[in-house]
Design a protein around this motif. Structure first.
Motif, short mmCIF file in Angstrom:
data_model
loop_
_atom_site.label_atom_id
_atom_site.label_comp_id
_atom_site.label_asym_id
_atom_site.label_seq_id
_atom_site.Cartn_x
_atom_site.Cartn_y
_atom_site.Cartn_z
N SER A 98 0.83 -1.20 0.00
CA SER A 98 0.00 0.00 0.00
C SER A 98 0.87 1.25 0.00
O SER A 98 0.53 2.26 -0.65
N ALA A 99 1.98 1.20 0.73
CA ALA A 99 2.88 2.35 0.79
C ALA A 99 3.47 2.64 -0.58
O ALA A 99 3.58 3.81 -0.98
N PHE A 100 3.84 1.60 -1.33
CA PHE A 100 4.37 1.81 -2.67
C PHE A 100 3.31 2.45 -3.58
O PHE A 100 3.62 3.33 -4.40
N ALA A 101 2.07 2.00 -3.46
CA ALA A 101 0.99 2.57 -4.28
C ALA A 101 0.75 4.03 -3.90
O ALA A 101 0.55 4.89 -4.77
N LEU A 102 0.76 4.32 -2.61
CA LEU A 102 0.55 5.69 -2.16
C LEU A 102 1.68 6.58 -2.64
O LEU A 102 1.46 7.72 -3.06
N GLU A 103 2.91 6.08 -2.58
CA GLU A 103 4.05 6.87 -3.04
C GLU A 103 3.95 7.15 -4.53
O GLU A 103 4.22 8.27 -4.99
N ALA A 104 3.56 6.15 -5.31
CA ALA A 104 3.44 6.33 -6.76
C ALA A 104 2.40 7.40 -7.08
O ALA A 104 2.58 8.20 -8.01
N ALA A 105 1.32 7.45 -6.29
CA ALA A 105 0.31 8.48 -6.50
C ALA A 105 0.84 9.85 -6.12
O ALA A 105 0.65 10.84 -6.84
N ALA A 106 1.53 9.92 -4.98
CA ALA A 106 2.05 11.22 -4.52
C ALA A 106 3.09 11.78 -5.47
O ALA A 106 3.24 13.01 -5.59
N LEU A 107 3.82 10.90 -6.15
CA LEU A 107 4.83 11.39 -7.09
C LEU A 107 4.20 12.21 -8.21
O LEU A 107 4.85 13.12 -8.75
N ALA A 155 -5.37 2.30 -6.01
CA ALA A 155 -4.54 1.12 -5.76
C ALA A 155 -4.14 1.02 -4.30
O ALA A 155 -4.12 -0.06 -3.71
N ALA A 156 -3.81 2.18 -3.70
CA ALA A 156 -3.42 2.19 -2.29
C ALA A 156 -4.59 1.76 -1.40
O ALA A 156 -4.42 1.00 -0.44
N ARG A 157 -5.79 2.22 -1.73
CA ARG A 157 -6.97 1.84 -0.94
C ARG A 157 -7.29 0.35 -1.07
O ARG A 157 -7.83 -0.26 -0.15
N LEU A 158 -6.93 -0.22 -2.22
CA LEU A 158 -7.20 -1.64 -2.45
C LEU A 158 -6.09 -2.53 -1.92
O LEU A 158 -6.13 -3.75 -2.10
N GLY A 159 -5.07 -1.92 -1.30
CA GLY A 159 -4.01 -2.71 -0.71
C GLY A 159 -2.76 -2.86 -1.54
O GLY A 159 -1.87 -3.63 -1.20
N GLY A 160 -2.67 -2.11 -2.66
CA GLY A 160 -1.45 -2.16 -3.46
C GLY A 160 -1.38 -3.37 -4.35
O GLY A 160 -2.32 -4.16 -4.48
N ALA A 161 -0.23 -3.52 -5.00
CA ALA A 161 -0.03 -4.59 -5.97
C ALA A 161 0.12 -5.94 -5.30
O ALA A 161 0.52 -6.04 -4.16
N ARG A 162 -0.16 -7.00 -6.06
CA ARG A 162 -0.05 -8.36 -5.53
C ARG A 162 1.10 -9.14 -6.14
O ARG A 162 1.60 -10.05 -5.50
N GLY A 163 1.51 -8.85 -7.37
CA GLY A 163 2.60 -9.60 -7.93
C GLY A 163 2.65 -9.57 -9.44
O GLY A 163 2.11 -8.65 -10.08
N ALA A 164 3.28 -10.58 -10.02
CA ALA A 164 3.55 -10.62 -11.45
C ALA A 164 2.27 -10.62 -12.29
O ALA A 164 2.22 -9.98 -13.34
N ARG A 165 1.24 -11.33 -11.84
CA ARG A 165 0.00 -11.39 -12.62
C ARG A 165 -0.64 -10.01 -12.73
O ARG A 165 -1.09 -9.59 -13.80
N GLU A 166 -0.66 -9.28 -11.61
CA GLU A 166 -1.22 -7.93 -11.63
C GLU A 166 -0.39 -7.01 -12.53
O GLU A 166 -0.94 -6.16 -13.23
#
Length: 401
Positions: A137-146, A266-277
């Motif tokens: 989630s932190a990675f998703a939030l950071e990507a949005a803030a960028l 994406a951050a609200r949904l818990g961020g990425a899950r892996g290669a498939r996503e």
């Protein structure tokens, strides 16, 4: 997302890091404007910008590797002061300054660009107590803030340049960069971070971050993502030129807003899950940017399509950042994140050149199709090397006797 922000110190750490990266986001366009003001030539300004970008691409993994070996504090403080001071010196050059001196200072500033983003990403597992869901989630939030830095950085420093001078704006950028980087380096989480003690001990070699197959795959995929980003900027600029400079700025801002919204979701949904996503997101990235051709000559239609296309950008970057952190070899995490910076910069340069040639030869429609195809190619690459993107399951906790 709210769970991440409730961790002690996360809001302050996150805010300081983003603030330190606003000058970096604004530096690229301000270098072009300032170099043109000094030389009167856009060709010369392009050479100066290229020198800075190339220096960033070459030096980023080197600085990341030093962090992995020595820790964050000294590298952040030294690079922040050198880069900040060099930008101040660049802003102080007279109009009679030779092109070589301008390009050399720009290259030094680029080479010393503080690895604040890579350092923050390296900190997340420790700061968030190893909670993988929170880290994602932190990675998703950071990507949005960028996206906020990419919007506010160029706009803010260009407005300052218009109100004062390009030299004054460059000097202010340098001061803000230095102060912001040192402030982030002073945070307890950054000061307390230590290299992996198990690496380099007992004959265990650290090696390059690219020796991890998954990190190499992500770097290659990120290069193609950079092609999309750089090429779309050129194609949108060309498409918006018929409607005036204001239209171009608005269209690019809408693109950024779409990415911001996608990152927050994406951050609200818990961020990425892996290669498939990642594969799904890359297909979306390619398809939605290829669809920009349907905008034709209408700025309104193109804006709506850009809003939809942007929605996949921040989630893609969040996923690549997550996988990089989870696939990096021990003791090479910061360098691994830094290779993504190099890959993205290289891709942006390639995409800009390619899109410019296509626009010149065939127009903006084929350029949009070509850039979208680069996104589809990234998906194909990720699918072909999917085996390298499988994250090992965490080891089970030891049973308590």
């Amino acid at each position: 997302m709210s769970t991440v922000l409730r961790h002690p110190g996360v809001k302050r750490l996150f805010a300081l890091n983003v603030a330190a990266r606003v000058p970096t986001a604004g530096a690229g366009v301000l270098i072009v404007v300032h170099a043109h003001a000094l030389t009167g030539s856009y060709a010369a300004a392009g050479l100066v910008a290229a020198a800075a970008a190339l220096a960033v691409a070459v030096a980023a993994p080197l600085l990341g590797g030093i962090v992995d070996r020595r820790g964050q504090t000294a590298v952040l403080v030294a690079s922040g002061l050198v880069a900040g001071g060099t930008y101040v010196a660049l802003g102080s050059l007279p109009h009679s300054a030779p092109l070589g001196a301008i390009a050399a200072l720009a290259a030094v500033a680029g080479a010393a660009q503080p690895p604040t983003g890579a350092c923050l990403r390296t900190l997340w597992p420790d700061v968030l107590d190893g909670d993988r869901e929170a880290v994602r989630s932190a990675f998703a939030l950071e990507a949005a803030a960028l996206e906020l830095t990419y919007i506010s950085g160029p706009a803010g420093f260009l407005l300052l340049a218009a109100a004062t001078s390009t030299g004054a704006a460059m000097a202010v950028l340098g001061v803000v960069l230095a102060v912001g980087t040192v402030a982030f380096a002073a945070e307890p989480a950054s000061r307390a971070w230590r290299p992996d003690a198990s690496v380099g001990a007992g004959g265990a070699a650290r090696g390059s971050a690219l020796q991890a197959p998954g990190v190499l795959t992500i770097a290659a995929v990120t290069t193609l993502i950079g092609v999309v980003m750089g090429g779309i900027e050129v194609a949108v600029t060309a498409a918006g030129s018929a409607h005036g400079t204001g239209a171009t700025s608005a269209l690019l801002a809408i693109w950024g807003v779409g990415s911001l919204v996608g990152g927050i979701a994406a951050a609200r949904l818990g961020g990425a899950r892996g290669a498939r996503e990642l594969l799904v997101l890359l297909v979306m990235l390619g398809a939605t940017h290829m669809a920009l051709v349907a905008g034709g000559t209408s700025a309104v239609a193109l804006g709506a399509l850009l809003l939809a296309a942007g929605a996949s950008i921040a989630p893609v970057f969040a996923t690549t950042m997550t996988l990089t952190g989870e696939l990096a070899r021990p003791g090479t995490t910061t360098e691994a994140f830094s290779w993504n910076i190099t890959a993205l910069a290289s891709g942006v340069a390639l995409g800009s050149a390619l899109a410019g040639a296509v626009v010149e030869a065939a127009g903006t429609g084929p350029a949009f199709v070509a850039m979208g195809a680069a996104g589809v190619a990234a998906a194909g690459l990720a699918a072909a090397r999917a085996g390298t993107l499988q994250v090992p399951a965490p080891a089970p906790a030891a049973a308590v006797a």
